[in-house]
Each structure stands twice: as C-alpha cells, then as structure tokens.
Motif scaffolding. Structure first.
Motif, PDB file in Angstrom:
ATOM      1  N   LEU A 106      44.948  27.460  21.287  1.00  0.00           N
ATOM      2  CA  LEU A 106      44.130  28.311  22.264  1.00  0.00           C
ATOM      3  C   LEU A 106      44.860  29.640  22.437  1.00  0.00           C
ATOM      4  N   SER A 107      43.970  30.590  22.304  1.00  0.00           N
ATOM      5  CA  SER A 107      44.566  32.158  22.232  1.00  0.00           C
ATOM      6  C   SER A 107      44.713  32.691  23.653  1.00  0.00           C
ATOM      7  N   LEU A 108      45.873  33.163  23.928  1.00  0.00           N
ATOM      8  CA  LEU A 108      46.124  34.324  25.104  1.00  0.00           C
ATOM      9  C   LEU A 108      46.563  35.689  24.719  1.00  0.00           C
ATOM     10  N   THR A 109      46.644  36.666  25.520  1.00  0.00           N
ATOM     11  CA  THR A 109      46.860  38.045  25.248  1.00  0.00           C
ATOM     12  C   THR A 109      47.726  38.509  25.972  1.00  0.00           C
ATOM     13  N   ILE A 110      48.584  39.276  25.552  1.00  0.00           N
ATOM     14  CA  ILE A 110      49.603  40.117  26.075  1.00  0.00           C
ATOM     15  C   ILE A 110      49.182  41.270  26.100  1.00  0.00           C
ATOM     16  N   SER A 111      49.011  42.149  27.332  1.00  0.00           N
ATOM     17  CA  SER A 111      48.576  43.565  27.282  1.00  0.00           C
ATOM     18  C   SER A 111      49.181  44.348  28.212  1.00  0.00           C
ATOM     19  N   ASP A 112      49.376  45.659  27.871  1.00  0.00           N
ATOM     20  CA  ASP A 112      50.073  46.356  29.186  1.00  0.00           C
ATOM     21  C   ASP A 112      48.929  46.704  29.934  1.00  0.00           C
ATOM     22  N   HIS A 113      47.799  46.534  29.781  1.00  0.00           N
ATOM     23  CA  HIS A 113      46.429  46.787  30.749  1.00  0.00           C
ATOM     24  C   HIS A 113      46.364  45.342  31.433  1.00  0.00           C
ATOM     25  N   PRO A 114      46.719  45.353  32.652  1.00  0.00           N
ATOM     26  CA  PRO A 114      46.190  44.428  33.580  1.00  0.00           C
ATOM     27  C   PRO A 114      44.801  43.948  33.544  1.00  0.00           C
ATOM     28  N   PRO A 115      44.299  42.356  33.391  1.00  0.00           N
ATOM     29  CA  PRO A 115      42.796  42.435  33.279  1.00  0.00           C
ATOM     30  C   PRO A 115      41.999  42.827  34.784  1.00  0.00           C
ATOM     31  N   ILE A 116      41.052  43.113  34.353  1.00  0.00           N
ATOM     32  CA  ILE A 116      40.059  43.404  35.530  1.00  0.00           C
ATOM     33  C   ILE A 116      39.025  42.509  35.618  1.00  0.00           C
ATOM     34  N   TYR A 117      38.814  41.421  36.381  1.00  0.00           N
ATOM     35  CA  TYR A 117      37.963  40.487  36.581  1.00  0.00           C
ATOM     36  C   TYR A 117      36.593  41.007  37.086  1.00  0.00           C
ATOM     37  N   GLU A 118      35.506  40.284  36.446  1.00  0.00           N
ATOM     38  CA  GLU A 118      34.163  40.611  36.884  1.00  0.00           C
ATOM     39  C   GLU A 118      33.996  40.303  38.142  1.00  0.00           C
ATOM     40  N   LYS A 119      33.105  41.006  38.934  1.00  0.00           N
ATOM     41  CA  LYS A 119      32.997  40.938  40.172  1.00  0.00           C
ATOM     42  C   LYS A 119      31.053  41.005  40.472  1.00  0.00           C
ATOM     43  N   GLU A 120      30.733  39.745  40.737  1.00  0.00           N
ATOM     44  CA  GLU A 120      28.957  39.684  40.973  1.00  0.00           C
ATOM     45  C   GLU A 120      28.861  40.126  42.316  1.00  0.00           C
ATOM     46  N   PRO A 121      27.634  40.764  42.516  1.00  0.00           N
ATOM     47  CA  PRO A 121      26.706  40.857  41.446  1.00  0.00           C
ATOM     48  C   PRO A 121      26.754  42.258  40.800  1.00  0.00           C
ATOM     49  N   GLN A 144      21.803  31.554  30.876  1.00  0.00           N
ATOM     50  CA  GLN A 144      21.439  31.942  29.697  1.00  0.00           C
ATOM     51  C   GLN A 144      20.750  33.463  30.004  1.00  0.00           C
ATOM     52  N   ALA A 145      21.309  34.228  28.771  1.00  0.00           N
ATOM     53  CA  ALA A 145      20.697  35.811  28.967  1.00  0.00           C
ATOM     54  C   ALA A 145      21.029  36.358  30.074  1.00  0.00           C
ATOM     55  N   GLU A 146      22.066  36.161  30.568  1.00  0.00           N
ATOM     56  CA  GLU A 146      22.756  36.987  31.763  1.00  0.00           C
ATOM     57  C   GLU A 146      23.316  38.340  31.272  1.00  0.00           C
ATOM     58  N   THR A 147      23.266  39.436  31.772  1.00  0.00           N
ATOM     59  CA  THR A 147      23.919  40.657  31.379  1.00  0.00           C
ATOM     60  C   THR A 147      24.762  41.176  32.579  1.00  0.00           C
ATOM     61  N   ASP A 148      25.835  41.404  32.354  1.00  0.00           N
ATOM     62  CA  ASP A 148      26.860  41.840  33.007  1.00  0.00           C
ATOM     63  C   ASP A 148      26.837  43.442  32.529  1.00  0.00           C
ATOM     64  N   LEU A 149      26.981  44.388  33.912  1.00  0.00           N
ATOM     65  CA  LEU A 149      27.199  45.749  33.368  1.00  0.00           C
ATOM     66  C   LEU A 149      28.186  46.474  34.208  1.00  0.00           C
ATOM     67  N   TYR A 150      28.816  47.381  33.420  1.00  0.00           N
ATOM     68  CA  TYR A 150      30.237  48.017  33.869  1.00  0.00           C
ATOM     69  C   TYR A 150      29.811  49.495  33.837  1.00  0.00           C
ATOM     70  N   LYS A 151      30.401  50.176  34.635  1.00  0.00           N
ATOM     71  CA  LYS A 151      30.432  51.647  34.571  1.00  0.00           C
ATOM     72  C   LYS A 151      31.771  52.438  34.708  1.00  0.00           C
ATOM     73  N   PHE A 152      31.769  53.444  33.593  1.00  0.00           N
ATOM     74  CA  PHE A 152      33.239  54.045  33.172  1.00  0.00           C
ATOM     75  C   PHE A 152      33.083  55.444  32.950  1.00  0.00           C
ATOM     76  N   SER A 153      33.974  56.398  33.159  1.00  0.00           N
ATOM     77  CA  SER A 153      34.015  57.598  32.859  1.00  0.00           C
ATOM     78  C   SER A 153      34.511  57.928  31.530  1.00  0.00           C
ATOM     79  N   ALA A 154      34.030  58.637  30.809  1.00  0.00           N
ATOM     80  CA  ALA A 154      34.475  58.973  29.284  1.00  0.00           C
ATOM     81  C   ALA A 154      34.568  60.228  29.011  1.00  0.00           C
ATOM     82  N   PRO A 155      35.699  60.812  28.274  1.00  0.00           N
ATOM     83  CA  PRO A 155      35.517  62.325  28.096  1.00  0.00           C
ATOM     84  C   PRO A 155      34.466  62.606  27.024  1.00  0.00           C
ATOM     85  N   ALA A 156      34.085  63.836  27.135  1.00  0.00           N
ATOM     86  CA  ALA A 156      32.932  64.240  26.197  1.00  0.00           C
ATOM     87  C   ALA A 156      33.392  64.580  24.888  1.00  0.00           C
TER      88      ALA A 156
END
Length: 156
Positions: A106-121, A144-156
C-alpha cells in the motif's frame, strides 16, 4: 476414467479451498500523505488484519513505524509514522504480515506540502473549495459521477 478424474479434481479443489487461510489485505491509509520532520498517526484499513505480526516498509529510508492500536481489529491498524526531516520525498510502501501471508503493498507519500483535505460541499462552481498552490489535495468520491471543484490562483 473420466469420473475418476473428475472426483480427483474435485477432492483437490475442495482440499485447497478448505485449507486456505485469508491473507491480509491493506486497502487504504488515512492520511496517506505525511510530512517530513513530523510524527503522524495513520490508520491502515483493510481485511484480515487481526493477527498482524509486523508491518514491512519498503523504499522508506528515514521512516520509522510503530503499531499503536490499543485492541486487535480485523479491519484497522493504528500506526505512528516518524518521518525524519531528511527522508526522501515521494512514495513508500507498507505491507501487513500475518501467520497466513503478507499483503500487497500500500503506497503512502512523503511530501513537504501538507495535505489539504476536501471539504464538502464543493460540487459546484459556487461551492469550489479554495486552495493555495503548491498543494496535495486529498478527496474522496462519494457518489457515482460526483465532481469535486477547487479554485486557486495561478500566475499568468
């Protein structure tokens, strides 16, 4: 001759089925992302875990694992992962070992970025969950067919 062959095949099949013992199965880890330099309690979930004797780490330099479950459970094992600050980033695997076998990894990940957990809705544009990048987003599909949406800023 055909009947004898069928009987022998049936006896062999029944004998192997009757003597088969369930091997452990790891299905998920929560959380499945850990941050270096921290100790994290992780719950491993699966099946046939009651008699887990050991947890085997692979590709896990700088990671120490301790079973901390208070009582035996066939479906869950609580562990403490101590990830050293210099542990290599990326995936590592864990396997459960019992008297009847060893689970698949079973895979786990080591990352410098802490996980951000999904918040419904977060299933529509108006409900998009804001996140800051870089990030590791941890979510789950609940229907089934659920969509989760996130928003973030990205440089142009």
């Amino acid at each position: 001759m055909r009947i004898v062959l069928l009987v022998v095949m049936w006896v062999c099949a029944y004998a192997s089925f009757a003597s088969a013992q369930p091997v452990p199965l790891l299905q998920s880890a929560s959380p499945d992302v850990v941050v270096p330099g921290k100790v994290t309690e992780v719950t491993l979930a699966g099946e046939n875990l009651l008699d887990t004797r050991d947890l085997l780490l692979e590709r896990s330099s700088g990671v120490a694992l301790t079973i901390v479950s208070e009582k035996p459970d066939a479906r869950r094992i609580k562990v403490r992962l101590d990830v050293k600050g210099d542990a290599p980033r990326g995936e590592f695997t864990v396997r459960a070992a019992t008297a009847t076998g060893v689970s698949a990894p079973l895979s786990l990940t080591i990352s410098d970025h802490p996980p951000i957990y999904e918040k419904e809705p977060n299933n529509s544009v108006g409900q998009s969950q804001p996140i800051d990048l870089p990030a590791i987003v941890v979510g789950a599909v609940h229907a089934q067919a659920e969509t989760d949406l996130y928003k973030f800023s990205a440089p142009a």
